[in-house]
Design an enzyme around this catalytic site. Structure first.
Site, PDB file in Angstrom:
ATOM      1  N   ASP A  38      -9.975 -18.316  28.146  1.00 45.91           N
ATOM      2  CA  ASP A  38     -11.401 -17.575  27.586  1.00 45.91           C
ATOM      3  C   ASP A  38     -11.644 -16.995  28.946  1.00 45.91           C
ATOM      4  O   ASP A  38     -12.140 -17.606  29.914  1.00 45.91           O
ATOM      5  CB  ASP A  38     -12.482 -18.401  27.172  1.00 45.91           C
ATOM      6  CG  ASP A  38     -13.552 -17.535  26.560  1.00 45.91           C
ATOM      7  OD1 ASP A  38     -13.775 -16.621  26.808  1.00 45.91           O
ATOM      8  OD2 ASP A  38     -14.265 -18.524  25.679  1.00 45.91           O
ATOM      9  N   ASP A  39     -11.777 -15.461  29.277  1.00 50.58           N
ATOM     10  CA  ASP A  39     -12.129 -14.903  30.322  1.00 50.58           C
ATOM     11  C   ASP A  39     -11.334 -14.980  31.449  1.00 50.58           C
ATOM     12  O   ASP A  39     -11.791 -14.807  32.668  1.00 50.58           O
ATOM     13  CB  ASP A  39     -13.545 -15.184  30.966  1.00 50.58           C
ATOM     14  CG  ASP A  39     -14.561 -14.756  29.562  1.00 50.58           C
ATOM     15  OD1 ASP A  39     -14.368 -14.034  28.569  1.00 50.58           O
ATOM     16  OD2 ASP A  39     -15.844 -14.714  29.977  1.00 50.58           O
ATOM     17  N   CYS A  77     -15.119 -11.464  23.661  1.00 49.06           N
ATOM     18  CA  CYS A  77     -14.367 -12.563  22.965  1.00 49.06           C
ATOM     19  C   CYS A  77     -14.327 -12.090  21.553  1.00 49.06           C
ATOM     20  O   CYS A  77     -12.910 -12.347  21.147  1.00 49.06           O
ATOM     21  CB  CYS A  77     -15.516 -13.742  23.032  1.00 49.06           C
ATOM     22  SG  CYS A  77     -15.959 -14.345  24.503  1.00 49.06           S
ATOM     23  N   ARG A  81     -10.427 -12.031  19.584  1.00 47.34           N
ATOM     24  CA  ARG A  81      -9.890 -13.194  18.589  1.00 47.34           C
ATOM     25  C   ARG A  81      -9.808 -12.421  17.104  1.00 47.34           C
ATOM     26  O   ARG A  81      -9.189 -12.971  16.269  1.00 47.34           O
ATOM     27  CB  ARG A  81     -11.099 -14.227  18.573  1.00 47.34           C
ATOM     28  CG  ARG A  81     -11.073 -14.980  19.815  1.00 47.34           C
ATOM     29  CD  ARG A  81     -12.374 -15.706  20.139  1.00 47.34           C
ATOM     30  NE  ARG A  81     -12.474 -15.801  21.744  1.00 47.34           N
ATOM     31  CZ  ARG A  81     -11.916 -17.046  22.400  1.00 47.34           C
ATOM     32  NH1 ARG A  81     -11.187 -18.033  21.526  1.00 47.34           N
ATOM     33  NH2 ARG A  81     -11.895 -17.289  23.687  1.00 47.34           N
ATOM     34  N   LYS A 130     -12.350 -23.307  20.741  1.00 46.28           N
ATOM     35  CA  LYS A 130     -13.437 -21.984  20.437  1.00 46.28           C
ATOM     36  C   LYS A 130     -13.149 -21.327  19.342  1.00 46.28           C
ATOM     37  O   LYS A 130     -11.843 -20.522  19.402  1.00 46.28           O
ATOM     38  CB  LYS A 130     -13.759 -21.239  21.666  1.00 46.28           C
ATOM     39  CG  LYS A 130     -14.611 -19.986  21.596  1.00 46.28           C
ATOM     40  CD  LYS A 130     -14.887 -19.414  22.639  1.00 46.28           C
ATOM     41  CE  LYS A 130     -15.437 -17.974  22.383  1.00 46.28           C
ATOM     42  NZ  LYS A 130     -15.552 -17.155  23.749  1.00 46.28           N
ATOM     43  N   HIS A 132     -15.643 -18.779  17.420  1.00 47.60           N
ATOM     44  CA  HIS A 132     -16.381 -17.455  17.514  1.00 47.60           C
ATOM     45  C   HIS A 132     -16.188 -16.553  16.490  1.00 47.60           C
ATOM     46  O   HIS A 132     -16.393 -15.216  17.000  1.00 47.60           O
ATOM     47  CB  HIS A 132     -15.889 -16.971  18.636  1.00 47.60           C
ATOM     48  CG  HIS A 132     -17.330 -16.236  19.585  1.00 47.60           C
ATOM     49  ND1 HIS A 132     -17.421 -16.133  20.752  1.00 47.60           N
ATOM     50  CD2 HIS A 132     -18.603 -15.802  18.688  1.00 47.60           C
ATOM     51  CE1 HIS A 132     -18.603 -15.575  20.857  1.00 47.60           C
ATOM     52  NE2 HIS A 132     -19.403 -15.540  19.917  1.00 47.60           N
ATOM     53  N   SER A 156     -18.942 -19.606  21.965  1.00 53.72           N
ATOM     54  CA  SER A 156     -18.736 -19.720  23.412  1.00 53.72           C
ATOM     55  C   SER A 156     -19.657 -20.675  24.148  1.00 53.72           C
ATOM     56  O   SER A 156     -20.753 -20.866  23.500  1.00 53.72           O
ATOM     57  CB  SER A 156     -19.183 -18.273  24.205  1.00 53.72           C
ATOM     58  OG  SER A 156     -18.072 -17.294  23.869  1.00 53.72           O
ATOM     59  N   HIS A 217     -14.550 -19.277  30.807  1.00 57.52           N
ATOM     60  CA  HIS A 217     -15.765 -18.737  30.287  1.00 57.52           C
ATOM     61  C   HIS A 217     -16.855 -19.544  31.259  1.00 57.52           C
ATOM     62  O   HIS A 217     -16.986 -20.462  31.407  1.00 57.52           O
ATOM     63  CB  HIS A 217     -15.810 -18.878  28.938  1.00 57.52           C
ATOM     64  CG  HIS A 217     -17.052 -17.886  28.444  1.00 57.52           C
ATOM     65  ND1 HIS A 217     -18.357 -18.200  28.566  1.00 57.52           N
ATOM     66  CD2 HIS A 217     -17.077 -16.766  27.559  1.00 57.52           C
ATOM     67  CE1 HIS A 217     -19.052 -17.018  27.991  1.00 57.52           C
ATOM     68  NE2 HIS A 217     -18.353 -16.357  27.464  1.00 57.52           N
ATOM     69  N   ASP A 269      -8.362 -13.927  26.414  1.00 52.60           N
ATOM     70  CA  ASP A 269      -8.934 -13.039  25.098  1.00 52.60           C
ATOM     71  C   ASP A 269      -9.421 -11.746  26.075  1.00 52.60           C
ATOM     72  O   ASP A 269      -9.441 -10.690  25.172  1.00 52.60           O
ATOM     73  CB  ASP A 269      -9.939 -13.859  24.646  1.00 52.60           C
ATOM     74  CG  ASP A 269     -11.211 -14.019  25.419  1.00 52.60           C
ATOM     75  OD1 ASP A 269     -11.076 -14.253  26.828  1.00 52.60           O
ATOM     76  OD2 ASP A 269     -12.431 -14.477  25.220  1.00 52.60           O
ATOM     77  N   ASN A 270      -9.828 -11.871  27.093  1.00 52.13           N
ATOM     78  CA  ASN A 270     -10.190 -10.509  27.955  1.00 52.13           C
ATOM     79  C   ASN A 270     -10.415 -10.830  29.206  1.00 52.13           C
ATOM     80  O   ASN A 270      -9.971 -12.001  29.849  1.00 52.13           O
ATOM     81  CB  ASN A 270     -11.793 -10.233  27.181  1.00 52.13           C
ATOM     82  CG  ASN A 270     -12.649 -11.311  27.220  1.00 52.13           C
ATOM     83  OD1 ASN A 270     -13.020 -11.548  26.413  1.00 52.13           O
ATOM     84  ND2 ASN A 270     -13.047 -11.653  28.339  1.00 52.13           N
ATOM     85  N   LYS A 300     -14.706  -7.653  32.219  1.00 51.14           N
ATOM     86  CA  LYS A 300     -14.999  -7.988  30.917  1.00 51.14           C
ATOM     87  C   LYS A 300     -15.961  -6.861  30.343  1.00 51.14           C
ATOM     88  O   LYS A 300     -17.056  -6.799  30.799  1.00 51.14           O
ATOM     89  CB  LYS A 300     -15.543  -9.456  30.667  1.00 51.14           C
ATOM     90  CG  LYS A 300     -16.136  -9.898  29.363  1.00 51.14           C
ATOM     91  CD  LYS A 300     -16.482 -11.249  29.324  1.00 51.14           C
ATOM     92  CE  LYS A 300     -16.975 -11.736  28.128  1.00 51.14           C
ATOM     93  NZ  LYS A 300     -17.304 -13.140  28.020  1.00 51.14           N
TER      94      LYS A 300
END
Length: 441
Positions: A38-39, A77, A81, A130, A132, A156, A217, A269-270, A300
């Site tokens: 995540d991130d 996010c 996803r 996660k 989301h 998140s 994240h 994810d990004n 991001k």
């Protein structure tokens, strides 16, 4: 006469064996494991060039499969996803509300999730981490979206005060019930890893495991066991703990004896949250997120490549030759489509935005099947077609040659007006198709 009879018997036996072997092998579906940071920035893993952070397990995974250097997804996010779980750009999916704390939206029943498709194809389906993609109603939770089990967070880890002004409790779920609140985020990566390893150890038959990390994240957390160990500071500790987790999952697959029959996909994810909003600076400063986009512009939440271009690796023994590096354009919706193909799953009837990458990944096709990719944020902000990317969000068109200038430094729009017009036309067609506006007019 007896000789002819014996030869006939042998022929029948060989014919039966020939027919039986492919059927037997075809029934051995590959397991599917998705490891989703995540991130994590494009430049965070060692194999993508970080000078200080050590990621030996991610690097080994890359060496045993293919490392993609032009893999793109949503720039934050939920869109990324959505692309992974449905194979579709987010504007096609009618969430009817937000999916963070207090959000009332979620995946509609009309979407066939990756878990639902693989479950129909005979897979056990498990999720750790996660989600989301909706939580307010139980029908939106993973266990009602195709997953047999789920242990993790509904959104998140920053959806708590002081970063988000909400009274909604952030708690860990098991199945469709919150089972722990409050909880300590420091050992979260460790706990997720232990859950994932346990599921692999107990697996019988083909399985799909989706491990969606909370880290890196913000707010970042790391266990005591790995705190202060990285030359990259606290952020480096966090990345190296994710790498440790990847190693534990790979070791579990090997111990179970299924590593050679498992498709493993690792990605973020990004990109990193470099230009974070003021709400994230209430207790720390910008140095608490030291994520790297490598040489890429933006981060991001932006549609320059630093936001949507992420590290991505596929290891699939027997299908994907080891030691490959490719700059071919690949998008997150392609992973959905490829996993369905690998598992022999039935495609949904609605439009998909992904392609089956198997011929490309296996070396049977020289190029990725993806011709274009559309970047959505505040409307449709950019498109890439082949080597050219047009971004319109500033109002003034920005045209970049992604082969000679992947860092988006030189705007070629003024010298190539015909190319700009062609790509703008494509953007208009897609915007109309998914009912959004082209950013910048």
């Amino acid at each position: 006469m007896a000789g002819m009879f014996a030869r006939a018997i042998r022929l029948c036996f060989l014919l039966t064996l020939t027919l039986w072997i492919p059927a037997s092998l075809a029934a051995e579906k590959p397991n599917v494991v998705i490891l989703f940071a995540d991130d994590m920035g494009y430049g965070d893993p060692g194999c993508y060039g970080h000078p200080l952070i050590k990621t030996p397990n991610i690097d080994r995974l890359a060496g045993e499969g293919i490392r993609l250097t032009s893999f793109v997804t949503g720039s934050w996010c939920v869109p990324s996803r959505t692309q992974l779980i449905t194979g579709r750009y987010m504007p096609r999916v009618k969430f009817n509300g937000g999916t963070g704390s207090d959000g009332k939206g979620g995946l509609p029943d009309s979407e066939k999730t990756l878990a639902e498709a693989l479950k129909e194809a005979g897979y056990a389906t498990h999720m750790v981490g996660k989600w989301h993609l909706g939580y307010k109603e139980k029908r939106f939770l993973p266990v009602n979206q195709g997953f047999d089990t789920w242990f993790g967070l509904p959104y998140s880890n920053d959806y708590i005060k002081p970063w988000v002004q909400t009274n909604e409790p952030l708690g860990l779920y098991r199945g469709d019930e919150m089972v722990e609140h409050p909880f300590d985020q420091d050992p979260l990566t460790t706990r997720y890893t232990e859950e994932a390893v346990g599921l692999i150890e107990k697996a019988e038959g083909p399985f799909f495991l989706y491990l969606a990390y909370a880290m890196p994240h913000l707010p970042i957390h790391v266990s005591d066991a790995r705190r202060g160990k990285s030359a990259g500071g606290l952020y480096g500790d966090v990345i190296e703990e994710v790498d440790w987790s990847v190693g534990e999952v790979l070791a579990a697959l090997e111990k179970k004896g299924v590593a050679d029959n498992t498709l493993v996909f690792f990605a973020s994810d990004n990109g990193p949250w470099v230009e974070m909003p003021p709400r994230m600076l209430r207790t720390q400063n910008k140095l608490w997120h030291a994520g790297s986009t490598g040489p890429l512009r933006g981060s991001k939440g932006e549609t320059y490549e630093g936001g949507p271009r992420v590290p991505a690796i596929v290891r699939w023994p027997g299908t994907v030759p080891a030691g490959q590096v490719s700059g071919e354009l690949v998008g997150m919706p392609d992973i959905y489509r490829t996993c369905l193909a690998a598992g022999g799953a039935t495609l949904p009837e609605h439009v998909l935005d992904g392609h089956d990458l198997t011929p490309f990944l296996s070396g049977k096709a020289d190029a990725s099947p993806r011709e274009d990719y559309y970047y959505f944020r505040s409307g449709l902000e950019a498109v890439r077609v082949g080597r050219w990317k047009l971004r319109t969000v500033t109002g003034k068109p920005e045209l970049f040659d992604m082969v000679t200038d992947p860092y988006e430094r030189v705007n070629r729009a003024d010298e190539l007006p015909d190319r700009v017009a062609e790509l703008r036309s494509r953007m208009g067609q897609m915007a109309k198709e998914v009912s959004v506006k082209v950013a910048g007019g």
